[in-house]
Design an enzyme around this catalytic site. Structure first.
Site, PDB file in Angstrom:
ATOM      1  N   GLY A  45       0.682  -5.424  -2.822  1.00 14.99           N
ATOM      2  CA  GLY A  45      -0.558  -5.572  -1.836  1.00 14.99           C
ATOM      3  C   GLY A  45      -0.355  -5.041  -0.455  1.00 14.99           C
ATOM      4  O   GLY A  45      -1.397  -4.191  -0.156  1.00 14.99           O
ATOM      5  N   CYS A  46       0.926  -5.047   0.168  1.00 21.36           N
ATOM      6  CA  CYS A  46       1.170  -4.440   1.268  1.00 21.36           C
ATOM      7  C   CYS A  46       1.049  -2.855   1.064  1.00 21.36           C
ATOM      8  O   CYS A  46       0.678  -2.036   2.096  1.00 21.36           O
ATOM      9  CB  CYS A  46       2.490  -4.796   1.907  1.00 21.36           C
ATOM     10  SG  CYS A  46       2.461  -6.491   2.323  1.00 21.36           S
ATOM     11  N   THR A  47       1.541  -2.412  -0.100  1.00 18.38           N
ATOM     12  CA  THR A  47       1.705  -0.974  -0.328  1.00 18.38           C
ATOM     13  C   THR A  47       0.167  -0.244  -0.503  1.00 18.38           C
ATOM     14  O   THR A  47      -0.095   0.707   0.329  1.00 18.38           O
ATOM     15  CB  THR A  47       2.566  -0.469  -1.565  1.00 18.38           C
ATOM     16  OG1 THR A  47       3.843  -1.024  -1.306  1.00 18.38           O
ATOM     17  CG2 THR A  47       2.407   0.729  -1.704  1.00 18.38           C
TER      18      THR A  47
END
Length: 194
Positions: free
Chosen positions: A45-47
């Site tokens: 998700g952060c990527t």
């Protein structure tokens, strides 16, 4: 700490970015700042979120904004993450979680019934005077950067809908006036012919 809300003074801070440079929020006065908090470097998700910010970075800059990403990862982790995905903006290392605390994004989370402490994905737009202009307290990654762009351009989705509604009402009112005028003209024309 509670999450700052619209109109609050944004808590000031100074953190190191992935290159070891000090970034101080108050030094960015006169610019809009998109301050986004994310849980961990190089996770799915952060990527996706970081790559969305990367892909829209020139549009965000054109809208007068500086993008800053913040997580509890250290500068070494940030450097690896930023290099791997060619991220063109600073990733700030909040290893002691002081900034996460100040913005109310550090706390208990739950995943598959397991409780743990972590960062809630959240974004703050801070205006040129250093005040919180907009808050997304629980971010859904898909479409988020577009929402930020719309907000920076002064056309948040809700505002657009409201403007469309107003325009539709005004158009309907004008159509009524035109229809009434046409009827009057038609009646006068008929009267003249008689």
């Amino acid at each position: 700490m509670p999450i700052p809300t619209t109109g609050d003074a944004a808590p000031d801070f100074q953190l190191k970015d992935q290159n070891g440079n000090d970034v101080k929020l108050s030094r960015l006065r006169g610019k809009n700042v998109v301050l986004y908090f994310y849980p961990k470097d190089d996770t799915s998700g952060c990527t996706r979120e970081a790559c969305d910010f990367r892909d829209e970075h020139s549009a965000l800059e054109a809208a007068g904004a500086v993008v800053l990403g913040v997580s509890p990862d250290d500068t070494k982790s940030h450097m690896k993450f930023a290099t791997k995905y060619s991220l063109p903006f600073p990733l700030l290392a909040d290893t002691e979680r002081k900034v996460c605390d100040a913005y109310g994004v550090w706390g208990e989370k739950s995943l598959y019934g397991r409780k743990f402490l972590g960062v809630t994905r959240a974004t703050f737009v801070i205006d040129k005077e250093g005040k919180v202009a907009h808050v997304w307290p629980k971010v859904k990654v898909d479409g988020h950067v577009q929402e930020i762009l719309q907000t920076l351009k002064g056309s948040a989705p809700g505002a657009v809908a409201a403007v469309k509604k107003t325009v539709t009402k005004k158009v309907a009112a004008v159509k009524k006036v035109v229809a009434a005028a046409k009827k009057t003209v038609a009646k006068k024309t008929v009267a003249r012919r008689k």
